[in-house]
Design a protein around this motif. Structure first.
Motif, PDB file in Angstrom:
ATOM      1  N   ILE A   1       0.846  -1.201   0.000  1.00 16.59           N
ATOM      2  CA  ILE A   1       0.000   0.000   0.000  1.00 16.59           C
ATOM      3  C   ILE A   1       0.880   1.250   0.000  1.00 16.59           C
ATOM      4  O   ILE A   1       1.634   1.458   0.948  1.00 16.59           O
ATOM      5  CB  ILE A   1      -0.888   0.033   1.262  1.00 16.59           C
ATOM      6  N   PRO A   2       0.810   2.089  -1.043  1.00 17.51           N
ATOM      7  CA  PRO A   2       1.568   3.336  -0.993  1.00 17.51           C
ATOM      8  C   PRO A   2       1.129   4.139   0.235  1.00 17.51           C
ATOM      9  O   PRO A   2      -0.061   4.373   0.416  1.00 17.51           O
ATOM     10  CB  PRO A   2       1.155   4.051  -2.279  1.00 17.51           C
ATOM     11  N   GLY A   3       2.080   4.500   1.071  1.00 24.70           N
ATOM     12  CA  GLY A   3       1.722   5.226   2.293  1.00 24.70           C
ATOM     13  C   GLY A   3       1.817   4.348   3.529  1.00 24.70           C
ATOM     14  O   GLY A   3       1.789   4.868   4.646  1.00 24.70           O
ATOM     15  N   TYR A   4       1.923   3.032   3.348  1.00 23.07           N
ATOM     16  CA  TYR A   4       2.138   2.151   4.501  1.00 23.07           C
ATOM     17  C   TYR A   4       3.558   1.607   4.401  1.00 23.07           C
ATOM     18  O   TYR A   4       4.000   1.235   3.320  1.00 23.07           O
ATOM     19  CB  TYR A   4       1.107   1.013   4.523  1.00 23.07           C
TER      20      TYR A   4
ATOM     21  N   PHE B   1      -9.531  -1.193  11.727  1.00 28.71           N
ATOM     22  CA  PHE B   1      -8.540  -1.155  10.659  1.00 28.71           C
ATOM     23  C   PHE B   1      -7.576   0.025  10.777  1.00 28.71           C
ATOM     24  O   PHE B   1      -6.367  -0.121  10.605  1.00 28.71           O
ATOM     25  CB  PHE B   1      -9.230  -1.130   9.290  1.00 28.71           C
ATOM     26  N   ASP B   2      -8.113   1.196  11.105  1.00 35.77           N
ATOM     27  CA  ASP B   2      -7.226   2.371  11.133  1.00 35.77           C
ATOM     28  C   ASP B   2      -6.161   2.251  12.224  1.00 35.77           C
ATOM     29  O   ASP B   2      -5.021   2.656  12.021  1.00 35.77           O
ATOM     30  CB  ASP B   2      -8.015   3.684  11.268  1.00 35.77           C
TER      31      ASP B   2
ATOM     32  N   VAL C   1      -3.114   0.185  11.116  1.00 35.87           N
ATOM     33  CA  VAL C   1      -2.174   0.710  10.126  1.00 35.87           C
ATOM     34  C   VAL C   1      -1.813   2.177  10.344  1.00 35.87           C
ATOM     35  O   VAL C   1      -1.080   2.749   9.535  1.00 35.87           O
ATOM     36  CB  VAL C   1      -2.720   0.534   8.690  1.00 35.87           C
ATOM     37  N   SER C   2      -2.315   2.780  11.421  1.00 36.55           N
ATOM     38  CA  SER C   2      -1.990   4.185  11.649  1.00 36.55           C
ATOM     39  C   SER C   2      -1.859   4.465  13.137  1.00 36.55           C
ATOM     40  O   SER C   2      -2.657   3.989  13.943  1.00 36.55           O
ATOM     41  CB  SER C   2      -3.081   5.082  11.056  1.00 36.55           C
TER      42      SER C   2
ATOM     43  N   LYS D   1      -2.167   7.464  14.177  1.00 41.74           N
ATOM     44  CA  LYS D   1      -2.916   8.705  14.375  1.00 41.74           C
ATOM     45  C   LYS D   1      -4.154   8.520  15.234  1.00 41.74           C
ATOM     46  O   LYS D   1      -4.783   9.470  15.642  1.00 41.74           O
ATOM     47  CB  LYS D   1      -3.366   9.274  13.018  1.00 41.74           C
TER      48      LYS D   1
ATOM     49  N   LEU E   1      -8.494  -0.763  -1.166  1.00 46.00           N
ATOM     50  CA  LEU E   1      -7.066  -0.415  -1.224  1.00 46.00           C
ATOM     51  C   LEU E   1      -6.548  -0.465  -2.657  1.00 46.00           C
ATOM     52  O   LEU E   1      -5.756   0.380  -3.076  1.00 46.00           O
ATOM     53  CB  LEU E   1      -6.261  -1.379  -0.348  1.00 46.00           C
TER      54      LEU E   1
ATOM     55  N   ALA F   1      -6.387   3.315  -3.535  1.00 48.87           N
ATOM     56  CA  ALA F   1      -5.084   3.645  -2.950  1.00 48.87           C
ATOM     57  C   ALA F   1      -3.936   3.025  -3.750  1.00 48.87           C
ATOM     58  O   ALA F   1      -2.806   2.965  -3.274  1.00 48.87           O
ATOM     59  CB  ALA F   1      -5.030   3.197  -1.487  1.00 48.87           C
ATOM     60  N   GLN F   2      -4.236   2.562  -4.949  1.00 50.50           N
ATOM     61  CA  GLN F   2      -3.210   2.035  -5.865  1.00 50.50           C
ATOM     62  C   GLN F   2      -2.350   0.951  -5.221  1.00 50.50           C
ATOM     63  O   GLN F   2      -1.166   0.820  -5.506  1.00 50.50           O
ATOM     64  CB  GLN F   2      -2.318   3.161  -6.401  1.00 50.50           C
TER      65      GLN F   2
ATOM     66  N   LYS G   1     -11.785   4.099   6.505  1.00 48.90           N
ATOM     67  CA  LYS G   1     -10.435   4.299   7.018  1.00 48.90           C
ATOM     68  C   LYS G   1      -9.401   4.221   5.899  1.00 48.90           C
ATOM     69  O   LYS G   1      -8.438   4.984   5.877  1.00 48.90           O
ATOM     70  CB  LYS G   1     -10.114   3.279   8.116  1.00 48.90           C
ATOM     71  N   VAL G   2      -9.605   3.297   4.965  1.00 48.21           N
ATOM     72  CA  VAL G   2      -8.704   3.205   3.809  1.00 48.21           C
ATOM     73  C   VAL G   2      -8.739   4.508   3.013  1.00 48.21           C
ATOM     74  O   VAL G   2      -7.708   5.082   2.658  1.00 48.21           O
ATOM     75  CB  VAL G   2      -9.085   2.022   2.889  1.00 48.21           C
TER      76      VAL G   2
ATOM     77  N   LEU H   1      -7.005   7.279   5.072  1.00 45.59           N
ATOM     78  CA  LEU H   1      -5.562   7.161   5.321  1.00 45.59           C
ATOM     79  C   LEU H   1      -4.733   7.085   4.041  1.00 45.59           C
ATOM     80  O   LEU H   1      -3.619   7.578   3.987  1.00 45.59           O
ATOM     81  CB  LEU H   1      -5.279   5.912   6.165  1.00 45.59           C
ATOM     82  N   PHE H   2      -5.250   6.413   3.024  1.00 46.29           N
ATOM     83  CA  PHE H   2      -4.394   6.046   1.892  1.00 46.29           C
ATOM     84  C   PHE H   2      -4.844   6.584   0.539  1.00 46.29           C
ATOM     85  O   PHE H   2      -4.227   6.284  -0.468  1.00 46.29           O
ATOM     86  CB  PHE H   2      -4.265   4.515   1.802  1.00 46.29           C
TER      87      PHE H   2
END
Lengths: 318, 304
Positions: free
Chosen positions: A138-141, A224-225, A228-229, A231, A264, A268-269, B256-257, B260-261
């Motif tokens: 995942i771009p950003g993870y 989920f958030d 992976v975050s 925040k 995703l 989110a590419q 959330k996806v 966040l992304f």
């Protein structure tokens, strides 16, 4: 050999190439290979030198499809089986005899292939139930995320979740991850009375996995958030290890996992590699809407899992 | 005029020239406070802060946010502030409730429950609104926050409520996709069976909305997938306006996806109670919080 944790889809392919260069190139057998997308994927993986495909299926159709779609299948072995069921049995037989290290689904229903795979006469059943892992870049993870199970078990109970997690841990080990951080899904990060499945996760699932596995950190309930975050409101949690740093996200239903993965991919590419684990050989699945990159990564993932099983002698002598 | 972007919604509300009375519960959350002040300065709302006054003044001063001339109802305990806001809403004294510094799940559980004056729980739902680069039109998603395991009756309410909100944007005949992992009806997958029942419930209501399901996400919103899989004729597939998730984790995870992304513009609102309620997620940006306020002002005009 590289024992650094693999953290991106391109690293999966690089590692598959490294395995081949180390003299352990894997063979992947395609069941009912008369499928243009699958042919394209295995042809490219072969060109990149990380797998040797064996195509089992309708030879005439396979050659025709390859020509129509400009897919290079020269030097790829074809076993001519026009009957789909016969093709499945022949493919699985090759895997059972050790003539193939991984299986790939072609133009047949997934259920038909898996039924053949689990046929007692092939002795390919593993210790756990079959489950699906979607490994996503995942771009950003900052690392790969393994979403499970979005393809096999519809509404896993605690016992099924144990197996799903054991399977996912094997996949993480094949990616050299250590420690392995697991988040078990829930809608909220606090437990409410009416959420029996969340309490089951905490009371039965977490202790079972924690006691059995050394190198694993598992936490529930994690939305989920939070997986992976960082925040989110992390003060809710006593332990912080998994928050914002999960390797594995275990969902409560096939829909949750499947739809989050597709979100995703679409929004989110993310690059996606899907594999069915739980048997003594991994099964690679690609779908029509997958990109070439997804398909190649799926094959690389199957190669890494097969190599891990063999190097660690996970299933003993097959 | 259909509203096609969040700016369109904002413009529509500015032209409407109505100031909605808005209670901000436990207001010492700076991102939410900033979003509230933006709405205030644009003359969209008349805020009332309900919560710890000293803490609010201290935090606002630190961040140099000018909150003078705004009414404060002083409560030290957040739950008392929330109770008061709920009561004011029931009495018709306020039009909107916004969550400030309060655990989101706790806030929701305390405000919305069975047999309360504030709501009939069966009608309450969370709706996320997404404007993604990949989609080019509003996508409404429900329900990621309220109903853990919605049954058919609740799902039908979810559809109706979301259609009404979509109508407010000027989407007159929304296309509703009932999401599942697959597009086929399997007995072993209850979600697919349920989607089929729901779809049939709406087949004679094609003047209200167009419903199809079970649909996988790619079939619901991706025309290329529809073509590649040679999916059957459907007025929804590839062009959905509304996504109804099978369960709370799915909608929650999707939101959330996106947050966040993806680069999507987002907002969310809880509808179906006495007044619309905004419950920002901790990961929401200030802009998302502002968009959510805009949505709540639009949702104010829904009737239940």
């Amino acid at each position: 050999m590289n024992k650094e944790p693999l953290q991106s889809s391109s690293q999966l392919i690089e590692q598959a190439i490294a395995i081949a260069q180390a003299g352990r190139k894997k063979k992947i057998v395609v069941a009912a290979a008369q499928d243009a997308d699958v042919l394209d994927a295995v042809s490219q993986a072969k060109a990149d030198n990380y797998v040797d495909p064996i195509l089992v299926g309708d030879k005439t159709k396979i050659i025709m499809l390859a020509q129509e779609n400009n897919i290079d299948i020269t030097d790829i072995e074809i076993v001519d089986k026009t009957d789909v069921s016969e093709a499945a049995h022949t493919a699985i037989r090759l895997a059972a005899d050790g003539d193939a290290d991984a299986v790939m689904k072609g133009f047949l229903p997934t259920s038909a292939l898996l039924k053949t795979l689990l046929d007692n006469k092939y002795n390919l059943k593993g210790q756990f139930i079959l489950s699906h892992c979607a490994v996503l870049d995942i771009p950003g993870y900052h690392k790969l995320l393994n979403l499970t199970d979005g393809g096999m078990v519809v509404q896993p109970d605690v016992e099924q979740k144990k197996d799903i997690i054991e399977n996912a841990i094997l996949v993480s080990k094949a990616l050299s991850l250590s420690p392995i951080k697991i988040a078990v899904s829930a809608p909220y990060n606090i437990v409410y009375d009416n959420q029996q499945h969340v309490r089951d996760d905490i009371e039965k699932l977490l202790p079972y996995i924690s006691e059995k596995q050394n190198d694993v950190v598992i936490q529930a309930p994690i939305p989920f958030d939070s997986a992976v975050s960082k925040k989110t409101e992390t003060k809710t949690y006593n332990k912080q290890e998994v928050i914002g740093d999960a390797d594995i996200f275990v969902s409560n239903s096939i829909e949750e996992c499947n739809i989050i993965a597709k979100t995703l991919i679409h929004f989110a590419q993310a690059v996606f590699a899907g594999v069915i684990v739980g048997a003594k050989v991994p099964v690679s699945l690609v779908s029509r809407s997958d990109t070439v990159q997804n398909k190649k990564t799926s094959i690389a993932l199957a190669v890494l899992i097969a190599d891990y099983y063999q190097q660690q002698n996970i299933w003993g002598d097959r | 005029m259909p509203m096609k972007t969040f700016s369109d919604i904002e413009q529509h509300l500015i032209e409407k020239n109505k100031k909605y009375k808005t209670a901000i519960v436990a207001p010492s959350d700076m991102k939410t406070l900033r979003a509230v002040m933006t709405a205030f300065h644009k003359n969209l709302i008349e805020p009332i802060f309900v919560g710890d006054e000293q803490l609010l003044i201290k935090n606002a001063e630190e961040k140099q946010i000018d909150i003078s001339n705004i009414e404060v109802i002083d409560f030290q305990e957040p739950y008392k502030a929330l109770e008061t806001a709920g009561k004011l809403a029931c009495e018709g004294e306020i039009d909107i409730i916004i969550k400030g510094r309060y655990h989101p799940a706790e806030f929701v559980k305390r405000l919305f429950h069975e047999n309360c004056e504030f709501c009939n729980l069966q009608n309450v739902q969370h709706i996320s609104v997404c404007m993604a680069n990949e989609y080019k039109k509003f996508l409404l998603l429900t329900d990621g926050f309220i109903h853990c395991q919605p049954d058919i009756t609740v799902k039908s309410n979810l559809i109706n409520g979301t259609v009404k909100l979509a109508n407010q944007f000027g989407i007159s005949l929304p296309k509703v996709a009932l999401l599942a992992a697959v597009e086929v009806i399997y007995k072993q997958m209850p979600v697919t069976v349920e989607a089929d029942i729901l779809k049939n419930m709406y087949k004679d209501r094609t003047d209200f909305c167009l419903v199809d399901g079970p649909l996988s996400l790619d079939i619901a919103i991706n025309n290329q997938a529809v073509k590649a899989k040679q999916f059957r004729a459907s007025s929804v597939a590839g062009d959905a306006d509304i996504l109804v998730a099978p369960n709370i984790e799915t909608a929650n995870g999707m939101y959330k996806v996106l947050s966040l992304f993806s680069d999507s513009e987002l907002g969310g609102v809880i509808t179906g109670a006495k007044v619309p309620v905004v419950v920002p997620s901790p990961i929401d940006s200030e802009q998302t919080r502002y968009n959510s306020i805009l949505l709540s002002l639009i949702a104010y005009h829904l009737s239940y």
